[in-house]
Every structure is written in C-alpha cells, then in structure tokens.
Design an enzyme around this catalytic site. Structure first.
Site, PDB file in Angstrom:
ATOM      1  N   TYR A   1     -44.931  27.896   4.148  1.00 40.83           N
ATOM      2  CA  TYR A   1     -45.803  27.831   5.323  1.00 40.83           C
ATOM      3  C   TYR A   1     -45.057  28.446   6.510  1.00 40.83           C
ATOM      4  O   TYR A   1     -43.946  28.971   6.353  1.00 40.83           O
ATOM      5  CB  TYR A   1     -46.289  26.390   5.536  1.00 40.83           C
ATOM      6  CG  TYR A   1     -47.164  25.974   4.374  1.00 40.83           C
ATOM      7  CD1 TYR A   1     -48.389  26.607   4.163  1.00 40.83           C
ATOM      8  CD2 TYR A   1     -46.757  25.029   3.431  1.00 40.83           C
ATOM      9  CE1 TYR A   1     -49.186  26.291   3.062  1.00 40.83           C
ATOM     10  CE2 TYR A   1     -47.540  24.707   2.332  1.00 40.83           C
ATOM     11  CZ  TYR A   1     -48.752  25.345   2.155  1.00 40.83           C
ATOM     12  OH  TYR A   1     -49.529  25.047   1.067  1.00 40.83           O
TER      13      TYR A   1
ATOM     14  N   LEU B   1     -40.355  15.465  -9.382  1.00 46.18           N
ATOM     15  CA  LEU B   1     -40.285  14.855 -10.709  1.00 46.18           C
ATOM     16  C   LEU B   1     -39.271  13.716 -10.782  1.00 46.18           C
ATOM     17  O   LEU B   1     -38.470  13.641 -11.715  1.00 46.18           O
ATOM     18  CB  LEU B   1     -40.034  15.913 -11.780  1.00 46.18           C
ATOM     19  CG  LEU B   1     -41.270  16.787 -12.081  1.00 46.18           C
ATOM     20  CD1 LEU B   1     -40.952  17.832 -13.125  1.00 46.18           C
ATOM     21  CD2 LEU B   1     -42.468  15.933 -12.527  1.00 46.18           C
TER      22      LEU B   1
HETATM   23  C1  LIG Z   1     -51.778  16.584  -4.241  1.00 46.51           C
HETATM   24  C2  LIG Z   1     -50.516  17.103  -3.623  1.00 46.51           C
HETATM   25  C3  LIG Z   1     -50.502  17.480  -2.298  1.00 46.51           C
HETATM   26  C4  LIG Z   1     -49.314  17.922  -1.691  1.00 46.51           C
HETATM   27  N1  LIG Z   1     -49.309  18.209  -0.345  1.00 46.51           N
HETATM   28  C5  LIG Z   1     -48.128  18.459   0.277  1.00 46.51           C
HETATM   29  C6  LIG Z   1     -48.044  18.508   1.691  1.00 46.51           C
HETATM   30  O1  LIG Z   1     -49.015  18.236   2.403  1.00 46.51           O
HETATM   31  N2  LIG Z   1     -46.844  18.809   2.245  1.00 46.51           N
HETATM   32  C7  LIG Z   1     -45.716  19.024   1.488  1.00 46.51           C
HETATM   33  O2  LIG Z   1     -44.654  19.296   2.036  1.00 46.51           O
HETATM   34  N3  LIG Z   1     -45.775  18.927   0.145  1.00 46.51           N
HETATM   35  C8  LIG Z   1     -46.927  18.617  -0.468  1.00 46.51           C
HETATM   36  N4  LIG Z   1     -46.953  18.412  -1.821  1.00 46.51           N
HETATM   37  C9  LIG Z   1     -45.674  18.401  -2.563  1.00 46.51           C
HETATM   38  C10 LIG Z   1     -45.159  16.970  -2.672  1.00 46.51           C
HETATM   39  O3  LIG Z   1     -44.822  16.439  -1.399  1.00 46.51           O
HETATM   40  C11 LIG Z   1     -43.913  16.893  -3.586  1.00 46.51           C
HETATM   41  O4  LIG Z   1     -42.881  17.622  -2.980  1.00 46.51           O
HETATM   42  C12 LIG Z   1     -44.201  17.443  -4.975  1.00 46.51           C
HETATM   43  O5  LIG Z   1     -45.402  16.907  -5.490  1.00 46.51           O
HETATM   44  C13 LIG Z   1     -43.047  17.164  -5.945  1.00 46.51           C
HETATM   45  O6  LIG Z   1     -42.824  15.779  -6.071  1.00 46.51           O
HETATM   46  P1  LIG Z   1     -43.393  14.942  -7.353  1.00 46.51           P
HETATM   47  O7  LIG Z   1     -42.872  15.616  -8.585  1.00 46.51           O
HETATM   48  O8  LIG Z   1     -42.829  13.559  -7.147  1.00 46.51           O
HETATM   49  O9  LIG Z   1     -44.890  14.957  -7.283  1.00 46.51           O
HETATM   50  C14 LIG Z   1     -48.133  18.010  -2.455  1.00 46.51           C
HETATM   51  C15 LIG Z   1     -48.167  17.651  -3.806  1.00 46.51           C
HETATM   52  C16 LIG Z   1     -49.318  17.177  -4.389  1.00 46.51           C
HETATM   53  C17 LIG Z   1     -49.291  16.749  -5.827  1.00 46.51           C
END
Ligand SMILES: Cc1cc2nc3c(=O)[nH]c(=O)nc-3n(C[C@H](O)[C@H](O)[C@H](O)COP(=O)(O)O)c2cc1C
Length: 364
Positions: A190, A311
C-alpha cells in the site's frame, strides 16, 4: 494479573499502556461498511459483533482493520474510513466494548495508493470503475500494480503533503474514537510501502531514488502522527520486511532492520512484521511461522520491539516464539477468524489466567 506459567500470558507494557497478554489480533479488512451515503466507511453491526467476540474471547490487543485516512485511500469502497465524525461515533462503540472486556483497542490507518478501489475479495477483488463506486488511484510513480490495475497518477509534492496531513487527522480522530494504539499501514504494497520500495518508486525528486529518499514519506507520516498522538500511548508501524524480489530491485530485509531503528528514533514503539504484497507474481515460501525470522531480526538486530504474524495457529508455537525471544507478541489472523476464543483456549492449555466475561463464568 501476572502469569508465572506462560510467557504468552505475561502482560506487556509500552509507554504507559499495559496489554494483558501477547495474543493479539492483526488488522483484517471486513469489507462490510456502506460504500455510499452518510454512513460511508462507518462501522456496522458486523464490525461490533466481529471485534466484540474476539475481545470477549480474551485477545490482549485487537488492531481494527485497515481504515482509510481518506475516501481515495481505501482499498475498497466497503472499507472502514476515519475522515468524518459519523465514523468516529461508530468506532467509539467498538472501542468501548473492547475496553469493557479488558482488551486494548488498536486501529490500523492507511492509504492504499495504487492498490486502491478494488472489489471485495469474495467478489473477485477486481479494480472498480467509477460506475461501481470506484475512483482513480494515486501512487509514488505511474506504474500499475499488475495487468488488472489501472495506471495510477503520480503524486505531486502537494499531493504528498496533503496525505501526510490526512494521516495526522486520522490519528487525532482515532484518539477521539477511544483507540489506545495506532498502527501505520506500511506493509503489503500500500502507499507507504510503495514509497519504500524501488520496485514501485521510480521518482527522481527527494521522495525517490536513494534509501533516504524512499523512506522520507514514511518518516514524514510517522512524525506528523507522533506530533498528535499522545506521548503516553504507543505507535506501531506494520512493515513488509521484504518484497520477496530476490535478486531484483526491491525492498529488502536488511533495509527493514536499518529502517526499524530509524522508526524507533522517530517515536515508533513496535514494528508489526509482515512481508510481501508490493510485487505481483513473486514466490513466497509460505509455511508455519514463515515470517517470524523477520520479526526476530527486527527485535534482536535492530533492538526494536516486534510482533510476529503469519501462520501462527497453535498455542505451543505461539508460546515458543515469545519464550525464544523472537517477538514480543504474536498476531493471529485467520486462526482468530476460526476461533474467536483462541486466547481463552490457549490460556487453558498453558494453565494461565485470561479474561472471561462474567456472563460466561459458568464455562470457566
Ligand atoms: C480477511 C483478511 C483481511 C486482511 N486485512 C488486512 C488489513 O486490513 N491490514 C493488514 O495489514 N493485513 C491484513 N491482512 C493480513 C493479516 O493481518 C495477516 O498478516 C495475515 O492474514 C497473516 O496472518 P495469519 O496467517 O495469522 O492469518 C488480512 C488478512 C485476512 C485473512
């Protein structure tokens, strides 16, 4: 409420703010705000129940999803925004509820730059034209993110200044709305990340070229926000530690370590360490905890508090990241979408204390 049995449930203090544990929720767009009308960008019932459930589930800190500092700064027309009073009123309802559960209320403020104006992911996520609530995007350079996106307009020096001011206004409103942590969205390709990376920033003025010039916009935003954000409250910066453009021109992990120290000198208290999102079509070695080593470098080489994300899905995995000193906190995204009470379940597994709502006391 100090836990002696678990590092994950040790409270964590930054400036004057103490977070009750190290199980945090990262920002996750819900694409559930109205795209038009007086309540554009304001939270809905969806947001209240979504953030409310994770607060009631014992999450130490919740960072509300990427919230646009301006209409043009939203990723999609359905994003939350923080440029008017109606939005602040709606957000205050959410922060009040989070705090009633002992959860610290954070918000990520951002500008999407060349990745703005896209549809909701479950509708395909395509860039949207004006007839579908879309708008024309701006960026450091007139380079499209990929073949689907339109070429953005290159920001003028005045345009850059205006956006820096919008970040400061957004931080002021975040305080009005009751937030205790502001996170700047400097990750995932972004606007701030677009300036950092030579992959997307080809400017020849003082905002492009050298490392110092590419980091200038981010530091201007940090300074403007720090000037209005109270001294006693922490400021976070989410970074993509690498563009994963190995061997090609891109933002690198070494630059992240160097930049983390500079961010700290400018008043950033914690780096939320993610990766990727600025270059399309790159190969990312995704697997359990795959981004943790980048957080560990920020924490242990730059000496800056860091949170790990990506993850992290298991209690013992999360506990070990804290015990091993790889991060000060863990952020669980999709796992918290699956299980709003992850923190409660983890505390039970580790024998630690965690907030349980009075209404649920019979289930302890
Ligand atoms: C539905 C969804 C929306 C997300 N929106 C954002 C966001 O608004 N800002 C951001 O920095 N990352 C966003 N991410 C990334 C998450 O903050 C996170 O870094 C990513 O899902 C990896 O972590 P996890 O494996 O625990 O899901 C989003 C991820 C998901 C799944």
């Amino acid at each position: 409420m100090e836990s002696t049995v678990s590092a994950l449930f040790e409270p964590y203090t930054l400036r004057s703010l103490t977070v009750p544990n190290r199980v945090w929720m990262p920002p996750m767009c819900q694409y559930s705000a109205a795209p038009e009308g007086p309540l554009t960008g304001a939270p809905t019932d969806w947001h209240l129940q979504h953030y409310g459930a994770r607060a009631a589930g014992g999450t130490g800190l919740i960072i509300v999803e990427a919230t646009g500092v301006s209409p043009e700064g939203r990723i999609s027309p359905y994003d939350l925004g923080i440029w008017n009073d109606a939005q602040v009123t709606g957000l205050r309802r959410i922060t009040d509820f989070m705090k009633s559960q002992g959860t610290v209320a954070g918000i990520q403020i951002g500008h999407a730059g060349r990745k703005a104006s896209t549809d909701r992911p479950w509708k395909g996520g395509a860039p949207l034209g004006p007839e579908e609530h879309g708008w024309a995007a701006v960026a450091p350079s007139a380079i499209a993110f990929d073949d689907r996106h339109a070429v953005p307009a290159e920001l003028t020096a005045d345009g850059i200044k205006e956006i820096v001011g919008q970040f400061a206004d957004a931080a002021r409103r975040a305080l009005d709305a009751g937030f205790e942590v502001v996170e700047l969205h400097g990750a995932h390709g972004y606007l701030i990340a677009q300036f950092l990376s030579p992959h997307s920033n080809k400017r020849t003025d003082e905002y492009g070229g050298s490392y110092q010039n590419r980091t200038r916009f981010a530091l201007e935003v940090v300074d403007a926000v720090r000037a209005v954000w109270p001294d006693e409250l922490p400021l976070f910066f989410r970074i993509s530690a690498t563009d994963w453009l190995d061997g090609q021109e891109g933002w690198t992990a070494d630059e992240t370590v160097r930049f983390a120290a500079e961010l700290k000198a400018h008043g950033v208290d914690l780096i939320d360490v993610s990766t990727g999102g600025n270059a399309s079509g790159v190969r990312i070695p995704v697997g359990p905890g795959y981004q943790v080593p980048f957080a560990a470098r920020v924490r242990n080489e730059a000496g800056v508090p860091a949170a790990a994300v990506g993850l992290i899905t298991e209690t013992q995995q999360a506990e070990k990241i804290i015990v091993d000193g790889e991060a000060d906190a863990v952020l669980l995204g999709r796992e918290l979408l699956r299980d709003p009470s992850f923190a409660r379940h983890a505390a039970r597994e580790l024998g630690a204390d965690v907030h349980v709502p009075d209404q649920y006391h019979r289930s302890v």
